[in-house]
Design an enzyme around this catalytic site. Structure first.
Site, PDB file in Angstrom:
ATOM      1  N   GLU A 484      79.622  46.762  23.988  1.00  0.00           N
ATOM      2  CA  GLU A 484      80.881  47.263  24.545  1.00  0.00           C
ATOM      3  C   GLU A 484      81.369  48.498  23.789  1.00  0.00           C
ATOM      4  OE1 GLU A 484      84.392  47.680  26.792  1.00  0.00           O
ATOM      5  OE2 GLU A 484      82.365  46.963  27.168  1.00  0.00           O
ATOM      6  N   LYS A 488      82.016  52.170  25.464  1.00  0.00           N
ATOM      7  CA  LYS A 488      83.299  52.884  25.389  1.00  0.00           C
ATOM      8  C   LYS A 488      83.080  54.326  24.911  1.00  0.00           C
ATOM      9  CE  LYS A 488      85.290  50.996  27.492  1.00  0.00           C
ATOM     10  NZ  LYS A 488      84.813  49.759  28.060  1.00  0.00           N
ATOM     11  N   HIS A 507      62.828  46.577  15.345  1.00  0.00           N
ATOM     12  CA  HIS A 507      61.751  46.617  16.345  1.00  0.00           C
ATOM     13  C   HIS A 507      61.776  47.915  17.144  1.00  0.00           C
ATOM     14  CE1 HIS A 507      61.086  42.462  15.284  1.00  0.00           C
ATOM     15  NE2 HIS A 507      62.380  42.258  15.437  1.00  0.00           N
ATOM     16  N   LYS A 606      87.339  54.142  38.426  1.00  0.00           N
ATOM     17  CA  LYS A 606      87.802  52.860  37.911  1.00  0.00           C
ATOM     18  C   LYS A 606      87.208  51.671  38.648  1.00  0.00           C
ATOM     19  CE  LYS A 606      90.189  50.166  35.295  1.00  0.00           C
ATOM     20  NZ  LYS A 606      89.720  50.014  33.933  1.00  0.00           N
TER      21      LYS A 606
HETATM   22  C1  AGP Z   1      84.221  50.061  31.885  1.00  0.00           C
HETATM   23  O1  AGP Z   1      84.989  50.755  31.000  1.00  0.00           O
HETATM   24  C2  AGP Z   1      83.920  50.749  33.118  1.00  0.00           C
HETATM   25  N1  AGP Z   1      85.071  51.199  33.772  1.00  0.00           N
HETATM   26  C3  AGP Z   1      82.995  49.990  34.051  1.00  0.00           C
HETATM   27  O2  AGP Z   1      81.837  49.714  33.359  1.00  0.00           O
HETATM   28  C4  AGP Z   1      83.566  48.677  34.612  1.00  0.00           C
HETATM   29  O3  AGP Z   1      83.629  47.712  33.628  1.00  0.00           O
HETATM   30  C5  AGP Z   1      82.650  48.198  35.740  1.00  0.00           C
HETATM   31  O4  AGP Z   1      82.629  49.185  36.737  1.00  0.00           O
HETATM   32  C6  AGP Z   1      83.099  46.862  36.314  1.00  0.00           C
HETATM   33  O5  AGP Z   1      84.339  47.003  36.909  1.00  0.00           O
HETATM   34  P1  AGP Z   1      85.134  45.684  37.359  1.00  0.00           P
HETATM   35  O6  AGP Z   1      85.432  44.882  36.136  1.00  0.00           O
HETATM   36  O7  AGP Z   1      86.374  46.208  38.016  1.00  0.00           O
HETATM   37  O8  AGP Z   1      84.252  44.951  38.322  1.00  0.00           O
END
Ligand code: AGP
Length: 611
Positions: A484, A488, A507, A606
């Site tokens: 994660e 980010k 590895h 988003k």
């Molecule tokens: C994460 O920061 C991203 N915006 C992206 O990976 C996101 O987590 C992914 O598109 C899943 O979105 P959701 O949780 O709305 O399904």
């Protein structure tokens, strides 16, 4: 992916469309456009942000009471003025905005071109609006009928709003796969991809279902199926306040959402922890818990950050509840012809509740007869409506494209579910059960203590804002957090970064390490502490720069690491909730110092509502 808005009523439509598009800009920001009816249809559109559109219409007539608007995340055709929405049909009878992908657009386009219809753009959406006019002209049917006939022939996903110049007193809206919300006012209606542009005007909303079409005039709205069957709309009340969707004095939504985590985690377990901290209550799972307790196999599906939360869920359910778990990328799961048994429990994790691949995987699991649960943040979104039950994370609206508070809220829900099931299965004592609940309720304060060190994270960010690569290492519950942290940094600073199980480094990835490679190591004091210390020594031996996230008071690693960031002690099962915070802030500060648009990173959106 894209953001669409529409309005029909008595207000001046221009500011309403522009402000609505700004609220939805996190869904896509490649181009923007509006169409307004003032006795004739006026279309304004351009490449770039909504603010660019605003500049481009200065001095042009924009008054009207009916209009539609679109902010784009490009799928078909590069971001430019011509491919921007709205798209007008070849005869000018229809103007359309579209969120989604028309999968059979190439075939339809070919047929229409053979009929002599000329296309201006490269988009699939223009094919749809031309197909509607073609049916309208050819069939001599009403605008509504032409739209219904056209939509019954297209494959793919759509959220559309259409204006017909022959019937300008109405808007026609429809959805399949892409979200569409209708705000119900007095003698006015609002349309949008989600509720954020609507909440300042009304809290009464209708979430359109797949294959539904809405025919909306100023003082009447009819909802039907594409097959022309009338439906009675279900009006719901929004549980959202305007204040929640503003920056609240922070420079960016992402920073605000990082600093909101003590409250969002508190809100996520509020009303689910009994006042004496002796029990957990997950109302949305009440009737389902017995099947979860009996489950032999859990399949967790999600994408991106939600997939990382799912990985923490695997550790939680296997460690505490002794149930085997598979964590699946939804996009791969749905096409891999997976084995889904009727006794399987499928948990779909999605902040937006609209991610196309996760939604499709949910439908696949339901068809296979599995029990399908959802962990989502957006109330009324599509995935919760497709599942047998679930738990809402009460993280509040997450506007920053990079998910932060949704991740910790998702992990909080998964922890509560695993602890509850372990308790129901008598795998943990009443004492251990109460201890976990008490420790969970202490997490928000511990996060406050980490947030108070933000200046330390900023100092380290300043040192490494210019590098091209980063490595993140973690073990056990913190391996998903390493993934994660890397995600980010990648998505907001555009620095290449990878997360790895620390032992996996030997590895291969260790070959990447030299004095230019910052290596973030999640090294808290748990059963694998000695192992992670060895991993730090291996990095140091190759002159790698170690940034270590350690448990408060750790003096051992201080000798080895270039930088130490301390987090309060907690149980291993809750460590992801604390260890991720410094990683969120480190990536945030590096991105800001590199001049990146933190809330709207390039090429991202988003909510990924297309495949
Ligand atoms: C994460 O920061 C991203 N915006 C992206 O990976 C996101 O987590 C992914 O598109 C899943 O979105 P959701 O949780 O709305 O399904």
């Amino acid at each position: 992916m894209c953001g669409i808005v529409g309005y029909i009523g008595y207000r001046d439509v221009f500011p309403l469309l522009i402000n609505g598009l700004k609220r939805l800009e996190y869904r896509g920001y490649d181009s923007a456009g509006i169409a307004i009816w003032d006795g004739k249809v006026r279309v304004y559109k351009c490449r770039g942000k909504v603010s660019d559109l605003e500049k481009s219409v200065e001095g042009h007539p924009v008054s009207g009471k009916i209009g539609i608007g679109h902010t784009r995340w490009a799928t078909h055709g590069e971001p430019n003025d011509v491919n921007a929405h709205p798209h007008s049909s070849f005869g000018g009878k229809f103007v359309l905005i579209h969120n989604g992908i028309i999968e059979n657009y190439a075939l339809l386009k070919e047929r229409l071109e053979r009929k002599g219809i000329v296309f201006k753009s490269e988009t699939d959406s223009e094919v749809l609006v031309n197909f509607i006019e073609y049916i309208y002209q050819k069939g001599g049917v009403s605008a509504e009928m032409a739209v219904r006939l056209a939509l019954s022939k297209v494959e793919g996903a759509y959220g559309v709003v259409i204006l017909c110049t022959d019937e300008p007193d109405k808007l026609i809206a429809a959805r399949k796969g892409s979200p569409l919300v209708i705000g119900v006012g007095n003698d006015e209606y609002f349309l949008a991809s989600d509720a954020t542009p609507i909440v300042e005007f009304t809290k009464s909303v209708i979430y359109l279902n797949d294959y539904n079409i809405a025919i909306i005039t100023r003082n009447e709205m009819k909802i039907k199926t594409l097959g022309n069957v009338s439906l009675i709309p279900v009006i719901q009340q929004l549980d959202l306040d305007l204040g929640e969707i503003d920056k609240g004095g922070y420079d960016h939504f992402m920073l605000k959402e990082i600093f909101e985590q003590p409250r969002s985690i508190l809100d996520t377990f509020r009303g689910r922890v009994t006042s004496d901290k002796s029990d957990l209550r997950l109302g949305g799972l009440y009737s389902i818990i017995p099947r979860l307790v009996e489950a032999k196999n859990i399949i967790i599906i999600g994408c991106g950050t939600s997939w990382h939360a799912g990985l923490v869920g695997e550790y939680l359910f296997e460690d505490l509840a002794r149930i085997s778990v598979e964590v699946e990328y939804a996009s791969e799961f749905r096409y891999r012809n997976p084995i889904i048994g009727k006794d399987d429990v499928v948990i779909a994790i999605s902040q937006s509740g609209e991610t196309a691949d996760t939604l499709a995987a949910v439908k696949l699991a339901r068809e296979a007869g599995a029990l399908v649960l959802g962990i989502c943040n957006v109330v009324g979104s599509s995935i919760p409506r497709e599942t047998d039950g679930g738990v809402y994370t009460h993280a509040g609206p997450e506007i920053g494209v990079a998910s932060t508070k949704a991740f910790t809220a998702q992990v909080t829900v998964l922890a509560m579910m695993a602890i509850l099931v372990a308790h129901k299965k008598n795998l943990i004592s009443q004492e251990q059960y109460k201890h976990y609940i008490t420790e969970l309720t202490a997490i928000p304060d511990k996060i406050c203590r980490i947030l108070a060190q933000d200046n330390e994270f900023k100092k380290i960010a300043k040192l490494y804002k210019g590098v091209n690569n980063f490595l993140y290492l973690g073990r056990g519950y913190l391996f998903p957090v390493a993934l994660e942290g890397a995600l980010k940094l990648k998505e907001i600073s555009y620095i290449h970064a990878e997360g790895y199980p620390a032992a996996e480094m030997k590895h291969g990835p260790i070959a990447l390490i030299d004095h230019n490679m910052p290596v973030v190591v999640l090294a808290i004091q748990d059963h694998s502490y000695d192992k992670i210390v060895s991993n730090i020594q291996e990095v140091k031996a190759r002159k790698g720069v170690v940034i270590a996230i350690v448990t408060e008071g750790d003096t051992n690693i201080r000798e080895l690491a270039g930088h130490i960031l301390e987090i309060p002690a907690t149980d291993a099962i809750f460590s992801p909730l604390l260890a991720v915070i410094p990683l969120q802030l480190l990536s945030y500060h590096i991105a800001v110092m590199r001049g990146c648009n933190v809330d709207q990173p390039r090429n991202l959106a988003k909510s990924v509502t297309v495949e």
